[in-house]
Scaffold this active site. Sequence first.
Site, PDB file in Angstrom:
ATOM      1  N   CYS A 106      23.225  -7.218  11.983  1.00  0.00           N
ATOM      2  CA  CYS A 106      23.792  -6.341  10.953  1.00  0.00           C
ATOM      3  C   CYS A 106      23.161  -4.941  11.083  1.00  0.00           C
ATOM      4  O   CYS A 106      22.245  -4.742  11.885  1.00  0.00           O
ATOM      5  CB  CYS A 106      23.507  -6.925   9.577  1.00  0.00           C
ATOM      6  SG  CYS A 106      21.765  -6.843   9.098  1.00  0.00           S
ATOM      7  N   HIS A 144      16.102 -11.750   7.085  1.00  0.00           N
ATOM      8  CA  HIS A 144      16.989 -12.129   8.181  1.00  0.00           C
ATOM      9  C   HIS A 144      16.157 -12.626   9.362  1.00  0.00           C
ATOM     10  O   HIS A 144      14.992 -12.254   9.525  1.00  0.00           O
ATOM     11  CB  HIS A 144      17.834 -10.927   8.619  1.00  0.00           C
ATOM     12  CG  HIS A 144      18.881 -10.534   7.635  1.00  0.00           C
ATOM     13  ND1 HIS A 144      19.999  -9.827   7.997  1.00  0.00           N
ATOM     14  CD2 HIS A 144      18.988 -10.750   6.300  1.00  0.00           C
ATOM     15  CE1 HIS A 144      20.760  -9.614   6.933  1.00  0.00           C
ATOM     16  NE2 HIS A 144      20.154 -10.156   5.891  1.00  0.00           N
ATOM     17  N   GLU A 147      16.164 -11.840  12.480  1.00  0.00           N
ATOM     18  CA  GLU A 147      15.635 -10.796  13.348  1.00  0.00           C
ATOM     19  C   GLU A 147      14.401 -10.129  12.754  1.00  0.00           C
ATOM     20  O   GLU A 147      13.418  -9.881  13.459  1.00  0.00           O
ATOM     21  CB  GLU A 147      16.692  -9.705  13.593  1.00  0.00           C
ATOM     22  CG  GLU A 147      17.955 -10.215  14.236  1.00  0.00           C
ATOM     23  CD  GLU A 147      19.061 -10.576  13.262  1.00  0.00           C
ATOM     24  OE1 GLU A 147      20.230 -10.355  13.590  1.00  0.00           O
ATOM     25  OE2 GLU A 147      18.759 -11.092  12.157  1.00  0.00           O
TER      26      GLU A 147
END
Length: 154
Positions: A83, A53, A55
């Site tokens: 998430c 992801h 991040e």
Amino acid sequence: MKSDEYYINEAIKQARKCSASEDVPVGAVIVQGGKIIARGYNQVEKRNNSTAHAEIIAIERAIKKVGYKHLLDCDIYVTLEPCPMCSGAIVLARLRRLVFGAFDPKAGAAASLYNITSDVRLNHRLDVLGGVCETECSLLLKDFFKKLRERKNG
């Protein structure tokens, strides 16, 4: 010091890099002392890795840049509410602040569905601001999923 909108727009630039693959367009930047020290965009499909992801990639790069596992004086800007996995990583990296664009009612873990980044039961909490450049961030996602449906139905 530049505005939150400036840094979210930098994250949007990262999200647009996902168009080369079939990754959901999410981008992230990490800022320290007013300077972007790390960037990331979703690469789940590109890398065939469910943890790739935006991040996580940005956090890994920032840690490498500062040379320490904690990013206490850093802020993260993301186009989509993180998430649970990414919210947990943000807490573990001890980021100071999270700013995100679009809310995620199905998987958001910083405001919408869960509140991991502000949970008093954890040993670190951070300031969270959602909805910055929300329209632009939401449009990226809506356009992506519209095109994906068209490809599947076409």
